[in-house]
Scaffold this motif. Structure first.
Motif, PDB file in Angstrom:
ATOM      1  N   PHE A  42       0.872  -1.186   0.000  1.00  0.00           N
ATOM      2  CA  PHE A  42       0.000   0.000   0.000  1.00  0.00           C
ATOM      3  C   PHE A  42       0.900   1.224   0.000  1.00  0.00           C
ATOM      4  N   LEU A  97       1.312   4.895   0.014  1.00  0.00           N
ATOM      5  CA  LEU A  97       0.790   6.253   0.208  1.00  0.00           C
ATOM      6  C   LEU A  97       1.924   7.220   0.567  1.00  0.00           C
ATOM      7  N   THR A  98       2.677   6.895   1.616  1.00  0.00           N
ATOM      8  CA  THR A  98       3.704   7.804   2.137  1.00  0.00           C
ATOM      9  C   THR A  98       4.799   8.050   1.094  1.00  0.00           C
ATOM     10  N   GLY A 105       4.527  12.709   4.610  1.00  0.00           N
ATOM     11  CA  GLY A 105       4.103  11.632   5.514  1.00  0.00           C
ATOM     12  C   GLY A 105       2.769  11.984   6.140  1.00  0.00           C
ATOM     13  N   SER A 106       2.829  12.725   7.254  1.00  0.00           N
ATOM     14  CA  SER A 106       1.599  13.103   7.963  1.00  0.00           C
ATOM     15  C   SER A 106       0.683  13.961   7.102  1.00  0.00           C
ATOM     16  N   TRP A 128       8.733   3.894   2.851  1.00  0.00           N
ATOM     17  CA  TRP A 128       8.252   3.120   3.988  1.00  0.00           C
ATOM     18  C   TRP A 128       7.267   2.022   3.619  1.00  0.00           C
ATOM     19  N   GLY A 186       5.459  -1.142   3.285  1.00  0.00           N
ATOM     20  CA  GLY A 186       5.606  -2.490   3.845  1.00  0.00           C
ATOM     21  C   GLY A 186       5.300  -3.565   2.813  1.00  0.00           C
ATOM     22  N   ASN A 217      10.255  -2.976   4.536  1.00  0.00           N
ATOM     23  CA  ASN A 217       9.826  -1.650   4.069  1.00  0.00           C
ATOM     24  C   ASN A 217      10.702  -1.226   2.899  1.00  0.00           C
ATOM     25  N   THR A 255       0.658   9.260  13.258  1.00  0.00           N
ATOM     26  CA  THR A 255       1.461   9.375  14.469  1.00  0.00           C
ATOM     27  C   THR A 255       0.550   9.773  15.643  1.00  0.00           C
ATOM     28  N   GLU A 311       0.719  12.450  17.305  1.00  0.00           N
ATOM     29  CA  GLU A 311       0.333  13.862  17.153  1.00  0.00           C
ATOM     30  C   GLU A 311      -0.844  14.002  16.182  1.00  0.00           C
ATOM     31  N   PHE A 327      -4.286  21.529  12.595  1.00  0.00           N
ATOM     32  CA  PHE A 327      -3.258  20.797  11.847  1.00  0.00           C
ATOM     33  C   PHE A 327      -2.186  21.732  11.278  1.00  0.00           C
TER      34      PHE A 327
HETATM   35  P1  FAD Z   1       6.423  13.274   9.426  1.00  0.00           P
HETATM   36  O1  FAD Z   1       5.088  13.464   8.804  1.00  0.00           O
HETATM   37  O2  FAD Z   1       7.592  13.937   8.800  1.00  0.00           O
HETATM   38  O3  FAD Z   1       6.331  13.686  10.959  1.00  0.00           O
HETATM   39  C1  FAD Z   1       7.484  13.806  11.797  1.00  0.00           C
HETATM   40  C2  FAD Z   1       6.999  14.218  13.194  1.00  0.00           C
HETATM   41  O4  FAD Z   1       6.322  15.488  13.113  1.00  0.00           O
HETATM   42  C3  FAD Z   1       5.998  13.211  13.774  1.00  0.00           C
HETATM   43  O5  FAD Z   1       6.193  13.114  15.157  1.00  0.00           O
HETATM   44  C4  FAD Z   1       4.660  13.894  13.491  1.00  0.00           C
HETATM   45  O6  FAD Z   1       3.643  13.507  14.410  1.00  0.00           O
HETATM   46  C5  FAD Z   1       5.014  15.355  13.659  1.00  0.00           C
HETATM   47  N1  FAD Z   1       4.086  16.218  12.933  1.00  0.00           N
HETATM   48  C6  FAD Z   1       3.847  16.256  11.596  1.00  0.00           C
HETATM   49  N2  FAD Z   1       2.885  17.151  11.323  1.00  0.00           N
HETATM   50  C7  FAD Z   1       2.492  17.684  12.512  1.00  0.00           C
HETATM   51  C8  FAD Z   1       1.519  18.656  12.892  1.00  0.00           C
HETATM   52  N3  FAD Z   1       0.705  19.238  11.996  1.00  0.00           N
HETATM   53  N4  FAD Z   1       1.419  18.969  14.194  1.00  0.00           N
HETATM   54  C9  FAD Z   1       2.188  18.350  15.124  1.00  0.00           C
HETATM   55  N5  FAD Z   1       3.125  17.426  14.835  1.00  0.00           N
HETATM   56  C10 FAD Z   1       3.256  17.087  13.535  1.00  0.00           C
HETATM   57  N6  FAD Z   1       3.271   4.239   4.690  1.00  0.00           N
HETATM   58  C11 FAD Z   1       2.594   3.679   3.629  1.00  0.00           C
HETATM   59  O7  FAD Z   1       2.070   4.402   2.788  1.00  0.00           O
HETATM   60  N7  FAD Z   1       2.515   2.330   3.498  1.00  0.00           N
HETATM   61  C12 FAD Z   1       3.073   1.469   4.395  1.00  0.00           C
HETATM   62  O8  FAD Z   1       2.973   0.228   4.222  1.00  0.00           O
HETATM   63  C13 FAD Z   1       3.773   2.022   5.510  1.00  0.00           C
HETATM   64  N8  FAD Z   1       4.355   1.195   6.416  1.00  0.00           N
HETATM   65  C14 FAD Z   1       5.150   1.735   7.409  1.00  0.00           C
HETATM   66  C15 FAD Z   1       5.861   0.891   8.254  1.00  0.00           C
HETATM   67  C16 FAD Z   1       6.766   1.422   9.176  1.00  0.00           C
HETATM   68  C17 FAD Z   1       7.594   0.509  10.011  1.00  0.00           C
HETATM   69  C18 FAD Z   1       6.881   2.828   9.305  1.00  0.00           C
HETATM   70  C19 FAD Z   1       7.843   3.434  10.295  1.00  0.00           C
HETATM   71  C20 FAD Z   1       6.134   3.663   8.517  1.00  0.00           C
HETATM   72  C21 FAD Z   1       5.263   3.147   7.549  1.00  0.00           C
HETATM   73  N9  FAD Z   1       4.548   3.978   6.687  1.00  0.00           N
HETATM   74  C22 FAD Z   1       3.862   3.439   5.620  1.00  0.00           C
HETATM   75  C23 FAD Z   1       4.661   5.422   6.806  1.00  0.00           C
HETATM   76  C24 FAD Z   1       3.960   6.017   8.017  1.00  0.00           C
HETATM   77  O9  FAD Z   1       2.572   6.017   7.837  1.00  0.00           O
HETATM   78  C25 FAD Z   1       4.558   7.402   8.258  1.00  0.00           C
HETATM   79  O10 FAD Z   1       5.850   7.186   8.797  1.00  0.00           O
HETATM   80  C26 FAD Z   1       3.733   8.266   9.177  1.00  0.00           C
HETATM   81  O11 FAD Z   1       2.537   8.639   8.547  1.00  0.00           O
HETATM   82  C27 FAD Z   1       4.495   9.531   9.588  1.00  0.00           C
HETATM   83  O12 FAD Z   1       5.022  10.183   8.485  1.00  0.00           O
HETATM   84  P2  FAD Z   1       6.582  10.580   8.479  1.00  0.00           P
HETATM   85  O13 FAD Z   1       7.376   9.418   8.946  1.00  0.00           O
HETATM   86  O14 FAD Z   1       6.873  11.127   7.128  1.00  0.00           O
HETATM   87  O15 FAD Z   1       6.742  11.690   9.572  1.00  0.00           O
END
Ligand code: FAD
Length: 391
Positions: A133, A135-136, A141-142, A167, A169, A217, A372, A374, A390
Motif C-alpha cells: 500500500f 501512500l507515504t 508523511g503526515s 516506507w 511495507g 519496508n 502518528t 500527534e 493541523f
Molecule cells: P512526518 O510526517 O515527517 O512527521 C514527523 C513528526 O512530526 C511526527 O512526530 C509527526 O507527528 C510530527 N508532525 C507532523 N505534522 C504535525 C503537525 N501538523 N502537528 C504536530 N506534529 C506534527 N506508509 C505507507 O504508505 N505504506 C506502508 O505500508 C507504511 N508502512 C510503514 C511501516 C513502518 C515501520 C513505518 C515506520 C512507517 C510506515 N509507513 C507506511 C509510513 C507512516 O505512515 C509514516 O511514517 C507516518 O505517517 C508519519 O510520516 P513521516 O514518517 O513522514 O513523519
C-alpha cells in the motif's frame, strides 16, 4: 472449545467471543506458537518469515473483512482480537497482516470494481499474491492529504504514473502495490493497482531499522509507469476514499499495540517469578509488583478502549476520532508498558533471548505508522473543540 485466557487479559474479555471465533483464534494461537521459536533470529537478520504467508492464509485469517475470503461472517471486534493475538507473539507478523489483509485488500475491497474484487481478493487472501500500500512519500508523511506529489496522467485508456514512495511495507516482494497518485487533470488523489513487474517500478529495501526489523519496508520509485484504466480503483476518487481505508485499519493497529504490550508483560511476569534476587523472586518485591500492576492497568485500559472503538465500527456509528483516540492512547500506553516490562528484566531486558526486547523495539514503529500520536491527537482535538489545529 474454550480459549485459555491470556495472563494479560485481566477480565478475560476474550472469552466473550463466539465458539466459532474462539476456534479460529485457537488455531491462530497454535500456529503462532509453532513459528515463535524462529522469530528472534529473523528479527536480528532483518529477514521476513516467508512461511507465514501460506501459514496464516491456511489458518484462515487473511481477508476476514470480505465475503470473498472470510471463513465466516465476523465483526470488527473479532478482527481486533486477531490483530492482538498476532502482535502478542510478534508485531512484524501483525504488520504483514495489516498491510496484506488490511490496507491492500482493504483498498481493493472498499474502492475496487466487482471485477477487481473477484480477481484480486481471493488471490491475496490465499497468499498467492502479495500486496503493498503505497501512500507515504519521501517528502510527504503526515500531510499526505495535502502534500502527496506522485502524479497520474490519463493517456487514452492508460495512466502514466511518476513519483516516489517511502516506507512501503511488503514492497520488496509484493506482486502488486496500491499506488496513491494525484490526477494532474483534476488534482484529486486516486488509487491504482500497480503490478510490481511493470517497467519503471523499482523497490529498494530500507536497511538499518531498529524497529519491526522483519517487515520489509521499501523506497519505491515510479518512472513513467504505465497501467491500464482497468487497474484504477473506480471507488477511489479523492483522498477521502484513501482516508476511509486507513480509518478501517487504524483501530487494528491500536489492537496490535495492546497485543505487543501483553506479549511483553507476560514475558516479564514469567521472568519475575523465576529470577531470584535478595533471596526471593523478583515478583515478591514490592517495586517489581508496582511495575507489573502499572503494565496491567495500561493493557486493561487500552483493551477496553480499543474494544469500544471496534464496537462503534460494528454498530456503523464510528467516527474518525474514535479510531484516532484508540490508536493514540493504546500506542502511547504500549510504549510505557514495554519499557516497564523491559525494566523488570534488568540487563536481560535488552537482549532478544528473554522475550521482551523485540516488543520494546517494535512498539516504536506502531507508535508512528498509520497516523502518528500527534496526528491522531489533532483528529481528536478537532472533534472535541471544533477547531482544526493541523496547520
Ligand atoms: P512526518 O510526517 O515527517 O512527521 C514527523 C513528526 O512530526 C511526527 O512526530 C509527526 O507527528 C510530527 N508532525 C507532523 N505534522 C504535525 C503537525 N501538523 N502537528 C504536530 N506534529 C506534527 N506508509 C505507507 O504508505 N505504506 C506502508 O505500508 C507504511 N508502512 C510503514 C511501516 C513502518 C515501520 C513505518 C515506520 C512507517 C510506515 N509507513 C507506511 C509510513 C507512516 O505512515 C509514516 O511514517 C507516518 O505517517 C508519519 O510520516 P513521516 O514518517 O513522514 O513523519
Amino acid at each position: 472449545m474454550t480459549l485459555e485466557t491470556h495472563l494479560g487479559d485481566f477480565f478475560a474479555l476474550e472469552s466473550a467471543l463466539s465458539t466459532q471465533e474462539q476456534e479460529l483464534i485457537g488455531r491462530l494461537r497454535a500456529y503462532l506458537e509453532s513459528v515463535r521459536p524462529s522469530l528472534d533470529a529473523l528479527w536480528e537478520t532483518a529477514d521476513f518469515p516467508t512461511g507465514i504467508v501460506s501459514g496464516l492464509s491456511e489458518v484462515g485469517i487473511i481477508g476476514l473483512t470480505w465475503p470473498e475470503t472470510a471463513p465466516f461472517e465476523n465483526s470488527a471486534e473479532f478482527r481486533g482480537w486477531v490483530s492482538l493475538e498476532l502482535a502478542r507473539v510478534d508485531a512484524s507478523v501483525a504488520t504483514y497482516v495489516g498491510v496484506q489483509a488490511g490496507l491492500a485488500m482493504g483498498a481493493i475491497g472498499m474502492c475496487g470494481s466487482p471485477e477487481q474484487r473477484a480477481h484480486w481478493l481471493p488471490l491475496l487472501g490465499r497468499g498467492e499474491k502479495i500486496g503493498a500500500f503505497g501512500l507515504t512519500e519521501p517528502l510527504s508523511g503526515s500531510d499526505a492529504a495535502l502534500g502527496l506529489q506522485t502524479t497520474a496522467q490519463r493517456r487514452g485508456d492508460e495512466w502514466v504514473i511518476n513519483g516516489a514512495k517511502r516506507w512501503i511495507g511488503n514492497a520488496t516482494f509484493s506482486d502488486i502495490c496500491i499506488v496513491w497518485a494525484r490526477d494532474v487533470d483534476d488534482n484529486k488523489v486516486k488509487g491504482f493497482i500497480v503490478p510490481t513487474d511493470t517497467p519503471g517500478y523499482q523497490a529498494t529495501k530500507i536497511e538499518r531499522k531498529i524497529s519491526l526489523r522483519m517487515v520489509q519496508n521499501a523506497d519505491i520509485t515510479l518512472t513513467d509507469v504505465v497501467v491500464p484504466e482497468d487497474l484504477r480503483l473506480p471507488g477511489a476518487t479523492s483522498f477521502a476514499d484513501t482516508a476511509a481505508v486507513l480509518r478501517a485499519t487504524r483501530a487494528e493497529v491500536a489492537w496490535a499495540a495492546v497485543g505487543a504490550s501483553m506479549g511483553a508483560y507476560e514475558a516479564a511476569l514469567t521472568y519475575a517469578k523465576n529470577r531470584i534476587q535478595f533471596g526471593k523472586p523478583l515478583a515478591a518485591h514490592q517495586m517489581v509488583q508496582d511495575l507489573l500492576v502499572k503494565c496491567m492497568g495500561n493493557i486493561t485500559a487500552s483493551l477496553t478502549l480499543v474494544r469500544e472503538a471496534s464496537r462503534k465500527q460494528d454498530a456503523g456509528d464510528e467516527r474518525d476520532e474514535h479510531a484516532a483516540l484508540a490508536k493514540a492512547f493504546a500506542t502511547t500506553k504500549a510504549r510505557e508498558t514495554v519499557a516497564m516490562a523491559r525494566e523488570i528484566l534488568g540487563g536481560n531486558g535488552i537482549v532478544l533471548d528473554y522475550g521482551v526486547a523485540r516488543f520494546f523495539a517494535d512498539v516504536e514503529a506502531l507508535y508512528s505508522y498509520e497516523g502518528t500520536r500527534e496526528i491522531n491527537t489533532l483528529l481528536v482535538g478537532r472533534a472535541l473543540t471544533g477547531q482544526s489545529a493541523f496547520v
